[in-house]
Design a protein around this motif. Structure first.
Motif, PDB file in Angstrom:
ATOM      1  N   ASP A  11      16.142   4.950  18.901  1.00 12.06           N
ATOM      2  CA  ASP A  11      16.018   4.721  17.226  1.00 12.06           C
ATOM      3  C   ASP A  11      14.358   5.743  16.964  1.00 12.06           C
ATOM      4  O   ASP A  11      14.675   6.730  16.263  1.00 12.06           O
ATOM      5  N   LEU A  12      13.691   5.617  17.843  1.00 14.30           N
ATOM      6  CA  LEU A  12      12.242   6.408  17.481  1.00 14.30           C
ATOM      7  C   LEU A  12      12.567   7.676  18.415  1.00 14.30           C
ATOM      8  O   LEU A  12      11.965   8.659  17.495  1.00 14.30           O
ATOM      9  N   ALA A  13      13.243   7.976  19.255  1.00 13.79           N
ATOM     10  CA  ALA A  13      13.796   9.362  19.707  1.00 13.79           C
ATOM     11  C   ALA A  13      14.349  10.092  18.665  1.00 13.79           C
ATOM     12  O   ALA A  13      13.976  11.253  18.237  1.00 13.79           O
ATOM     13  N   ILE A  14      15.368   9.387  17.794  1.00 16.42           N
ATOM     14  CA  ILE A  14      16.086  10.161  17.051  1.00 16.42           C
ATOM     15  C   ILE A  14      15.151  10.361  15.811  1.00 16.42           C
ATOM     16  O   ILE A  14      15.202  11.230  15.068  1.00 16.42           O
ATOM     17  N   ALA A  15      14.009   9.526  15.560  1.00 21.73           N
ATOM     18  CA  ALA A  15      13.280   9.878  14.350  1.00 21.73           C
ATOM     19  C   ALA A  15      12.089  11.100  14.788  1.00 21.73           C
ATOM     20  O   ALA A  15      11.808  11.792  13.859  1.00 21.73           O
ATOM     21  N   ILE A  16      12.128  11.047  16.039  1.00 18.88           N
ATOM     22  CA  ILE A  16      11.262  12.600  16.426  1.00 18.88           C
ATOM     23  C   ILE A  16      11.897  13.722  15.815  1.00 18.88           C
ATOM     24  O   ILE A  16      11.514  14.580  15.982  1.00 18.88           O
ATOM     25  N   GLY A  17      13.266  13.454  15.928  1.00 21.68           N
ATOM     26  CA  GLY A  17      14.245  14.756  15.336  1.00 21.68           C
ATOM     27  C   GLY A  17      13.645  15.239  14.072  1.00 21.68           C
ATOM     28  O   GLY A  17      13.810  16.541  13.732  1.00 21.68           O
ATOM     29  N   LEU A  18      13.100  14.409  13.043  1.00 23.18           N
ATOM     30  CA  LEU A  18      12.356  14.767  11.830  1.00 23.18           C
ATOM     31  C   LEU A  18      11.435  15.879  12.034  1.00 23.18           C
ATOM     32  O   LEU A  18      11.309  16.868  11.531  1.00 23.18           O
ATOM     33  N   MET A  19      10.575  15.608  13.066  1.00 22.96           N
ATOM     34  CA  MET A  19       9.548  16.163  13.350  1.00 22.96           C
ATOM     35  C   MET A  19      10.035  17.829  14.017  1.00 22.96           C
ATOM     36  O   MET A  19       9.180  18.720  13.886  1.00 22.96           O
TER      37      MET A  19
END
Length: 267
Positions: A11-19
């Motif tokens: 989930d956090l790896a996917i969140a990094i997608g925003l950056m």
């Protein structure tokens, strides 16, 4: 209410997608922020992971000296950041920033802890560390704004100040208006936030309590009410500490611009 949904590494790896998208937009629009965004992303991840482990240790330890050590580090880092944001450099500014933030934060925390929250132990990290973090973060911004505004205005107004001095004004009278303007500038973001909180924004502290809250079926509306109560307390703490920080800092800085003969020192 259902149990808290935990976020795993995927989930956090996917969140990094925003950056990653933000960096892509910076490159596409040729804004030039891609390196800053990448560096900020890495720092955010590392700093919050380290903070999580440290807080787990301190909360489990529940020791006075461990709490004071955490608060001292937080205060020192916040003071350094605030000092670096004051672009008009002057000697000895860091101790002044550190001292003003220490006085305002310590008084605010003691007031809230001893008179309002009243935990079993006054240094209970569950309360002291989160409250101190919010207060220090806002006091840091207030110190940076007030210090920058005050120092830059004085440096740009030497002729006017010396005219007031030559006409018989004391140093504090000569810079009184500059001090008021700096304090007002430091409080504008806080006052604006208080005006719209709950109407336009849901503050982070309140959001965190709601997301990780209790079962609404067993305790209807209790989590929302508790979250609102703590957010009200926090906003009042922030407003007071910001005002006190700005007052103490501008007062301390003003003494650095005049010698014992009440003459203006050009930094």
């Amino acid at each position: 209410m259902s149990e808290l949904i935990e976020l795993d590494f995927l989930d956090l790896a996917i969140a990094i997608g925003l950056m990653a998208i933000a960096i892509g937009l910076s490159i596409w629009q040729k804004i030039g922020l891609e390196l800053n965004l990448a560096f900020a992303t890495v720092r955010t991840i590392l700093q919050l992971l380290v903070l999580g482990y440290i807080l787990d240790f301190v909360l489990a330890l529940n020791n006075l000296w461990a709490v004071l050590a955490i608060l001292a580090v937080m205060l020192t880092l916040a003071a350094i950041v605030a000092k670096n944001r004051i672009t008009q450099k002057m000697p000895g500014i860091l101790p002044l920033v550190w001292g003003s933030m220490f006085l305002s934060t310590a008084f605010t925390l003691m007031y809230a802890t001893f008179l309002i929250i009243q935990p079993d132990r006054w240094f209970q990290p569950q309360y002291v560390i989160p409250l101190a973090g919010v207060v220090l973060g806002n006091a840091m911004n207030a110190a940076a704004i007030a210090g920058e505004r005050f120092v830059s205005t004085i440096n740009a107004s030497h002729a006017e100040i010396e005219t007031h001095l030559s006409l018989g004004a004391t140093p504090q009278q000569a810079i009184k208006q500059y001090k008021k303007d700096a304090i007002r500038a430091a409080l504008i973001p806080t006052i604006n936030q208080m005006m719209i909180i709950g109407m336009v924004t849901i503050p982070g502290f309140m959001s965190g309590l709601i997301i990780s809250g209790v079962d609404y079926d067993k305790q209807p509306f209790q989590v929302a009410a508790e979250a609102a109560s703590y957010q009200i307390l926090l906003m009042f703490m922030v407003a007071f500490s910001n005002l006190l920080t700005a007052i103490v800092l501008t007062k301390a800085i003003s003494h650095q611009f005049f010698n014992k003969e009440a003459q203006l020192i050009r930094n």
